[in-house]
Design a protein around this motif. Structure first.
Motif, PDB file in Angstrom:
ATOM      1  N   ALA A  59       0.829  -1.215   0.000  1.00 42.08           N
ATOM      2  CA  ALA A  59       0.000   0.000   0.000  1.00 42.08           C
ATOM      3  C   ALA A  59       0.858   1.257   0.000  1.00 42.08           C
ATOM      4  CB  ALA A  59      -0.905   0.010   1.217  1.00 42.08           C
ATOM      5  N   ASN A 117       1.938   5.456  -4.256  1.00 40.16           N
ATOM      6  CA  ASN A 117       0.793   5.533  -5.161  1.00 40.16           C
ATOM      7  C   ASN A 117       0.626   4.289  -6.009  1.00 40.16           C
ATOM      8  OD1 ASN A 117       0.333   8.026  -4.171  1.00 40.16           O
ATOM      9  ND2 ASN A 117       1.374   9.113  -5.826  1.00 40.16           N
ATOM     10  N   TYR A 118       1.090   3.163  -5.537  1.00 42.48           N
ATOM     11  CA  TYR A 118       0.955   1.905  -6.271  1.00 42.48           C
ATOM     12  C   TYR A 118       1.478   2.122  -7.698  1.00 42.48           C
ATOM     13  CZ  TYR A 118      -2.465   1.243  -2.521  1.00 42.48           C
ATOM     14  OH  TYR A 118      -3.093   1.179  -1.315  1.00 42.48           O
ATOM     15  N   VAL A 124      -1.582  -2.166  -9.816  1.00 39.79           N
ATOM     16  CA  VAL A 124      -2.874  -1.617  -9.383  1.00 39.79           C
ATOM     17  C   VAL A 124      -3.293  -2.344  -8.112  1.00 39.79           C
ATOM     18  CG1 VAL A 124      -3.683  -0.863 -11.632  1.00 39.79           C
ATOM     19  CG2 VAL A 124      -4.110  -3.201 -10.886  1.00 39.79           C
ATOM     20  N   PRO A 125      -4.044  -1.658  -7.234  1.00 41.80           N
ATOM     21  CA  PRO A 125      -4.433  -2.295  -5.980  1.00 41.80           C
ATOM     22  C   PRO A 125      -5.278  -3.540  -6.221  1.00 41.80           C
ATOM     23  CG  PRO A 125      -5.059   0.015  -6.023  1.00 41.80           C
ATOM     24  CD  PRO A 125      -4.586  -0.318  -7.375  1.00 41.80           C
ATOM     25  N   THR A 126      -5.190  -4.433  -5.271  1.00 38.14           N
ATOM     26  CA  THR A 126      -5.918  -5.692  -5.397  1.00 38.14           C
ATOM     27  C   THR A 126      -7.357  -5.519  -4.937  1.00 38.14           C
ATOM     28  OG1 THR A 126      -5.209  -6.253  -3.193  1.00 38.14           O
ATOM     29  CG2 THR A 126      -3.870  -7.063  -5.007  1.00 38.14           C
ATOM     30  N   GLY A 127      -8.188  -6.474  -5.279  1.00 39.63           N
ATOM     31  CA  GLY A 127      -9.582  -6.441  -4.861  1.00 39.63           C
ATOM     32  C   GLY A 127      -9.889  -7.550  -3.878  1.00 39.63           C
TER      33      GLY A 127
END
Lengths: 147, 396
Positions: free
Chosen positions: A68, A71-72, A76-79
């Motif tokens: 985290a 800004n990644y 892309v951030p995970t879900g």
């Protein structure tokens, strides 16, 4: 001594899971495969980054494939499918570092669950123990990773 | 006459050295207990006082400054964000609750915080509930009809003497808009106790710049997500924006704890040195005392006291000194910790439970008595080896 050895052998029995396996086990309708569900109640080890979305004593946190920090920039951030909700056993003594990969071992649960405090989750680890993941393989010149 | 009675009588017979040794042990223990209690209390104060919201959203600035200011009412406020940031978050389907917060100046050192009544609403995920000690909560008045109502935190009310119905202001720019106390909160064990709350409408009306702005300013938005797994995506979206940043408050606190741990390690090393110095002082004191009474010990031996009795007596003396020093040190340590907690509270830091009784006291006392007896071991051996004939021989 025998009991200790038996305990060590038991500790090594934990199933190792990857985030790729968690993603593969989730269907489009948010159903989870029976194979993954069969691991519920068993001790499982997963490695990932800690996202401290809960209290700062880390009694609860998210374990993610992606850090985290910042800004990644690279991922892309995970879900939901790549996030494990972790409730830890008492006394997490790690020094938190957003850039380190941690080895988290606990009792695994797969399937939709709604918690009053933390909402809906698909994968959970309860009574988890956390330590820094060490011993990553270094490939020397000429070596190739096994596929 | 028991060995214990003999040891007590001997200690009473040499009051000055006994008291000095007890004081030196007590000072060492005081330092250790005060340091451990304050270090643990500061950490616990952060843990208990932290927010239950997952994200703090504010302007681009230091994440630590944002969390310290918005959650703990320390440090200076970060630059403003637009009210639209709050509206977008409140309308985001992934967001359960978004609370707008504007940080103001202070009255007698207690910060003004403007927010909505939702800040005080009970939620299933909240560890704290807000209860009124007197009056009512401030109204969510519109910006064009400000009521200038104030809701005062428990510590702020006690320290300033504000009561229901009081009108107050501090500084010339506030003279035109005095606030009226409509409610006083019960203690929550958080920085809210040291806060004076008002509505956003009243806050914007007291602020010359905000009065003229079409889109009103905020300092931060507190966000709780419906699903925790949506937090990384929310976090990223707010961080890649040119105007905002989103911070996990726990991540900031964990970084602060990492720094505290370094300071605690340094303090532990200092305490170890202090412990060794006290131990050596006790040893030297007991050794000197034993040397000075070899003739007495020889007399006791001649009167039938066994070597074991003599050794026990010397060890009991050392243990009694350590016990008295330990008890006084624990009391002194908590007194210093309490005073330190009060002093730190004036600077905005929360030190939790400086007078708490737990495992620390028995562990410290047992360690001190154990080390005291250990320091008495060498003098005890000296006493054990005292030869009757040699020391009772007439001196010429």
């Amino acid at each position: 001594m025998l009991a200790l050895l038996a305990g060590l052998a038991h500790a090594d029995d934990a199933q190792h899971l990857t985030f790729a396996q968690l993603v593969d086990a989730m269907r489009a309708n948010n159903e989870i495969t029976n194979a993954m569900r069969s691991l519920s109640g068993k001790e499982v080890e997963i490695q990932g980054f800690i996202i401290p979305a809960g209290p700062p004593d880390l009694s609860f946190f998210l374990l993610s494939r992606v850090s985290a920090l910042g800004n990644y920039c690279c991922e892309v951030p995970t879900g939901q499918d790549e996030t494990v909700y972790v409730a830890t056993a008492r006394g997490v003594t790690i020094t938190y570092d957003p850039l380190r990969v941690y080895k988290v071992r606990g009792v695994f649960e797969a399937g939709k669950h709604v918690d009053a405090t933390y909402g809906v989750s698909m994968y959970r680890l309860r009574n988890a123990k956390v330590e820094v993941a060490t011993g990553a393989k270094i490939f020397r010149v000429g070596e190739t990773p096994a596929r | 006459m028991t060995v214990l009675t003999v040891a007590l009588r001997y200690l009473r017979a040499r009051p000055l050295p006994t008291v000095l040794t007890i004081v030196s042990v007590a000072l060492g223990v005081t330092l250790a207990v005060a340091t451990l209690t304050l270090a643990r209390g500061v950490r616990q104060g952060f843990l208990e006082g932290t927010t239950d919201y997952n994200l703090v959203v504010g302007a681009k600035a230091s994440p630590t400054q944002l969390v310290l200011n918005v959650v703990f009412r320390m440090d200076t406020a970060t630059p403003n964000i637009s009210y639209w940031t709050f509206r977008h978050l409140a309308d985001d389907p992934r967001v359960d609750i978004a609370i707008p917060v504007a940080m103001g100046d202070a009255f007698q050192g207690f910060r003004y915080v403007a927010t909505t009544s939702e800040y005080f609403a009970a939620q299933p995920w909240r560890r704290r509930t807000f209860a009124l000690a007197a009056g009512r909560f401030a109204r969510d008045d519109p910006a064009e009809q400000p009521t200038f109502e104030a809701l005062v935190g428990a510590d702020a009310a006690r320290a300033t003497g504000l009561r229901l119905g009081d009108r107050f202001y501090e500084g010339e720019e506030m003279a035109e808009f005095p606030l009226t106390v409509v409610g006083i909160l019960q203690p929550t064990g958080s920085s809210d106790d040291r806060t004076i709350f008002m509505s956003l409408g009243s806050f914007w009306a007291t602020n010359e710049v905000a009065r003229k702005m079409q889109v009103k300013p905020l300092t931060a938005v507190l966000v709780r997500a419906k699903r925790m797994s949506d937090l990384p995506a929310l976090h990223r979206a707010l961080n890649v924006s040119a105007e905002t940043q989103a911070v996990f408050p726990s991540a900031v606190l964990l970084e602060i704890f990492n720094l505290l741990r370094v300071a605690e390690d340094v303090l532990a090393m200092i305490l170890a040195v202090v412990g060794i110095v006290v131990l050596v002082y006790l040893l030297v004191s007991m050794y000197g005392a034993t040397l000075a009474r070899t003739r007495e010990i020889a007399t006791m031996r001649a009167l039938g006291a066994s070597r074991a009795t003599i050794v026990t007596m010397v060890l009991i003396e050392a243990g009694l000194i350590a016990l008295a020093g330990g008890v006084l040190g624990i009391l002194g340590g908590h007194a210093v910790a309490y005073a330190g907690a009060r002093a730190l509270a004036l600077r905005g830091a929360i030190v939790a439970h400086p007078l708490a009784i737990g495992w620390l006291q028995p562990v410290v006392l047992a360690t001190v008595v154990g080390l005291g007896a250990l320091a008495g071991l060498l003098p005890a051996v000296l006493a054990y080896r005292t030869e009757v004939g040699e020391h009772l021989a007439p001196t010429s």
